[in-house]
Design an enzyme around this catalytic site. Structure first.
Site, PDB file in Angstrom:
ATOM      1  N   CYS A 215      -6.073   1.929   5.978  1.00 50.42           N
ATOM      2  CA  CYS A 215      -6.731   0.678   6.357  1.00 50.42           C
ATOM      3  C   CYS A 215      -6.114   0.173   7.669  1.00 50.42           C
ATOM      4  O   CYS A 215      -5.170   0.764   8.194  1.00 50.42           O
ATOM      5  CB  CYS A 215      -6.547  -0.363   5.249  1.00 50.42           C
ATOM      6  SG  CYS A 215      -4.849  -0.990   5.118  1.00 50.42           S
TER       7      CYS A 215
ATOM      8  N   GLU B 276       1.078   3.807   1.904  1.00 54.60           N
ATOM      9  CA  GLU B 276       1.640   4.132   3.216  1.00 54.60           C
ATOM     10  C   GLU B 276       2.821   3.225   3.544  1.00 54.60           C
ATOM     11  O   GLU B 276       3.853   3.683   4.022  1.00 54.60           O
ATOM     12  CB  GLU B 276       0.583   3.961   4.324  1.00 54.60           C
ATOM     13  CG  GLU B 276      -0.638   4.815   4.161  1.00 54.60           C
ATOM     14  CD  GLU B 276      -1.798   4.104   3.482  1.00 54.60           C
ATOM     15  OE1 GLU B 276      -2.944   4.319   3.880  1.00 54.60           O
ATOM     16  OE2 GLU B 276      -1.555   3.324   2.532  1.00 54.60           O
TER      17      GLU B 276
ATOM     18  N   HIS C 173       0.861  -1.181   0.000  1.00 52.65           N
ATOM     19  CA  HIS C 173       0.000   0.000   0.000  1.00 52.65           C
ATOM     20  C   HIS C 173       0.900   1.234   0.000  1.00 52.65           C
ATOM     21  O   HIS C 173       2.069   1.170   0.406  1.00 52.65           O
ATOM     22  CB  HIS C 173      -0.896   0.015   1.236  1.00 52.65           C
ATOM     23  CG  HIS C 173      -1.974  -1.012   1.205  1.00 52.65           C
ATOM     24  ND1 HIS C 173      -3.059  -0.954   2.036  1.00 52.65           N
ATOM     25  CD2 HIS C 173      -2.156  -2.122   0.443  1.00 52.65           C
ATOM     26  CE1 HIS C 173      -3.857  -1.970   1.805  1.00 52.65           C
ATOM     27  NE2 HIS C 173      -3.323  -2.707   0.837  1.00 52.65           N
TER      28      HIS C 173
END
Length: 160
Positions: A91, A63, A61
């Protein structure tokens, strides 16, 4: 080494625009357009965009990629005093990493009603069992971030 977090909200839109440019770079590769940028003491120390498809890595992801980039750049798995700018609400996987990395602040653009845990599906960062507190602010360039995601998925639904 502990750092004092100095919040300069005047820079939030600037750094979110940079994260949005990273999201667009990911979209150009066929990835869901989410971009992330890690800033410490006013300097960008990590960048990333979603790339689980191209890397065959479900943890890639935006991040996660930006945090790995920053940790490698500064030579430490702890990132105290840093701010993570991400175009989409994190998430649960990314929220856990944010806490473990000791990131001080998360600024996100668009809300994620299905899986966002900063605000939409719960307030993960407010949980009493966590050993680190993270400041969270959402809605920075939310329209622009949301439009990038909507345009990407609309284009994918079009017949080829």
């Amino acid at each position: 080494m502990a750092r004092n977090l100095i919040i300069d909200r005047s820079q939030d839109r600037h750094f979110m625009a940079e994260a949005l440019a990273l999201a667009e770079a990911g979209a150009a590769l066929g990835e869901v357009p989410v971009g992330a940028l890690l800033v410490q003491d006013g300097e960008v120390i990590g960048r990333g965009f979603n790339c689980p498809i191209s890397t065959h890595d479900p943890s890639a992801h935006a991040e996660m990629v930006a945090i790995r980039d920053a940790a490698k750049a500064i030579g430490n798995y702890r990132l105290p005093g840093s701010t993570l700018y991400v175009t989409l609400e994190p998430c649960s996987m990314c929220a856990g990493l944010i806490v473990h990395a000791r990131i001080a602040r998360v600024v996100f653009g668009a809300s994620e009603p299905k899986a966002g845990v900063a605000h939409s599906r719960g307030e993960f960062f407010a949980q009493g069992f966590l050993n680190h507190r993270v400041l969270v602010e959402g809605g920075v360039l939310a329209d622009e971030c949301s439009k990038a995601l909507s345009a990407f998925f609309k284009a994918r639904r079009q017949p080829q």
